[in-house]
Design a protein around this motif. Sequence first.
Motif, short mmCIF file in Angstrom:
data_model
loop_
_atom_site.label_atom_id
_atom_site.label_comp_id
_atom_site.label_asym_id
_atom_site.label_seq_id
_atom_site.Cartn_x
_atom_site.Cartn_y
_atom_site.Cartn_z
N ILE A 65 0.86 -1.14 0.14
CA ILE A 65 0.08 0.18 0.04
C ILE A 65 0.93 1.32 0.00
CG2 ILE A 65 -1.79 1.37 1.23
CD1 ILE A 65 -2.72 -1.19 2.31
N GLY A 66 0.85 2.14 -0.92
CA GLY A 66 1.50 3.38 -1.15
C GLY A 66 2.87 3.10 -1.94
N GLY A 67 3.08 2.02 -2.26
CA GLY A 67 4.46 1.67 -2.95
C GLY A 67 4.07 2.18 -4.50
N GLU A 68 5.17 2.39 -5.23
CA GLU A 68 5.09 2.65 -6.75
C GLU A 68 5.24 1.42 -7.36
OE1 GLU A 68 7.22 6.34 -7.92
OE2 GLU A 68 6.81 7.34 -5.90
N PHE A 69 4.28 0.98 -8.05
CA PHE A 69 4.51 -0.15 -8.94
C PHE A 69 4.91 -0.06 -10.29
CE2 PHE A 69 1.70 -1.62 -5.49
CZ PHE A 69 2.29 -3.10 -5.21
N SER A 70 5.84 -0.56 -10.73
CA SER A 70 6.23 -0.30 -12.05
C SER A 70 6.96 -1.96 -12.47
CB SER A 70 7.49 0.69 -11.90
OG SER A 70 8.20 0.59 -13.22
N THR A 71 6.92 -1.77 -13.87
CA THR A 71 7.72 -3.24 -14.33
C THR A 71 8.81 -2.85 -14.87
OG1 THR A 71 6.54 -2.75 -16.68
CG2 THR A 71 5.26 -4.21 -15.05
N THR A 72 9.45 -1.60 -14.80
CA THR A 72 10.55 -1.16 -15.11
C THR A 72 11.84 -1.95 -14.74
OG1 THR A 72 9.74 1.18 -15.17
CG2 THR A 72 12.35 0.83 -15.41
N ILE A 138 8.48 -7.32 -5.86
CA ILE A 138 9.14 -7.07 -7.12
C ILE A 138 8.91 -5.99 -7.79
CG2 ILE A 138 9.63 -8.25 -9.67
CD1 ILE A 138 9.32 -11.03 -8.24
N PHE A 139 7.68 -5.62 -8.26
CA PHE A 139 7.12 -4.47 -8.74
C PHE A 139 7.29 -3.05 -7.96
CE2 PHE A 139 4.83 -8.33 -10.05
CZ PHE A 139 5.13 -8.37 -11.48
N THR A 140 7.75 -3.22 -6.70
CA THR A 140 8.00 -1.81 -6.14
C THR A 140 9.43 -1.45 -6.04
OG1 THR A 140 7.90 -2.88 -4.02
CG2 THR A 140 5.83 -2.12 -4.96
N GLY A 141 10.26 -2.42 -6.57
CA GLY A 141 11.72 -1.99 -6.38
C GLY A 141 12.51 -2.63 -5.25
N ARG A 142 11.52 -2.86 -4.27
CA ARG A 142 12.04 -3.40 -3.03
C ARG A 142 12.69 -4.83 -3.04
NH1 ARG A 142 8.35 -1.82 2.18
NH2 ARG A 142 10.14 -3.15 2.97
N PHE A 143 13.44 -5.13 -2.01
CA PHE A 143 14.52 -6.16 -2.03
C PHE A 143 13.38 -7.38 -1.58
CE2 PHE A 143 18.04 -8.69 -0.41
CZ PHE A 143 18.84 -8.69 -1.52
N VAL A 144 13.61 -8.40 -2.37
CA VAL A 144 12.86 -9.78 -2.32
C VAL A 144 13.63 -10.79 -1.62
CG1 VAL A 144 11.45 -11.18 -3.23
CG2 VAL A 144 11.31 -9.04 -4.10
N GLN A 145 13.35 -11.30 -0.57
CA GLN A 145 14.21 -12.38 0.29
C GLN A 145 13.49 -13.43 0.64
OE1 GLN A 145 15.78 -9.83 3.19
NE2 GLN A 145 17.83 -10.46 2.76
N LEU A 146 14.04 -14.66 0.28
CA LEU A 146 13.36 -15.88 0.90
C LEU A 146 13.40 -15.94 2.27
CD1 LEU A 146 12.33 -18.64 0.08
CD2 LEU A 146 14.58 -19.50 0.14
N ASN A 147 14.40 -15.15 3.09
CA ASN A 147 14.42 -15.20 4.54
C ASN A 147 13.21 -14.53 5.03
OD1 ASN A 147 16.63 -16.20 4.69
ND2 ASN A 147 17.85 -14.52 5.33
N ASP A 148 12.69 -13.62 4.28
CA ASP A 148 11.40 -12.79 4.77
C ASP A 148 10.18 -13.61 4.83
OD1 ASP A 148 12.99 -10.70 5.12
OD2 ASP A 148 12.24 -9.60 3.16
#
Length: 177
Positions: A65-72, A138-148
């Motif tokens: 919520i509030g993230g900037e979604f993009s496929t860039t 993935i679409f917000t540019g944040r770091f995606v981790q299996l740990n999370d």
Amino acid sequence: MLISYLREGIGTFIYLIPIAFIVFSIFIGGKFLTKRPIEFKPLSMLCEFAWILVVITILKITGIIGGEFSTTAIFNDRVNYSFALFGEGLSMATLLNIALFTPFGFFSSIVLKKFKNKWIYGILIGLIFSGTIEFLQIFTGRFVQLNDILMNTLGTFIGYEIWFMLLKINLKLKQKS
């Protein structure tokens, strides 16, 4: 550092109370419009409201919520991800992920009544919700981790188990009286 993250999380939680109330009102209105019986059980309704608030808070804190979604990032091959397990060891982020999802598991076991009889549902609900969040990140540019995903699922399971322990204690107390 931990205190500042907790303070920020609690501030977000409080800030989202009016939004959760609106969503909860729409939920109750939907029940009314579909002519499903609305039972006025204050504790049950409070738990439903708390569950909605926790879900919205998690979505806000994780940037959904509030993230900037993009496929860039995907098309430019700049997706930030890590499948390494515990590369940083037991970090503050790991503990915060567990803490963030524990209330989700607790209230899910109360609100989703069909899922409350087996511990595996606590794991599945946490895994599906966390996996969805990590995928959307993935679409917000944040770091995606299996740990999370693993720590969020563990937090959900812990919340589920806390509810079941309280339920068992309550049943034992009722049997004694």
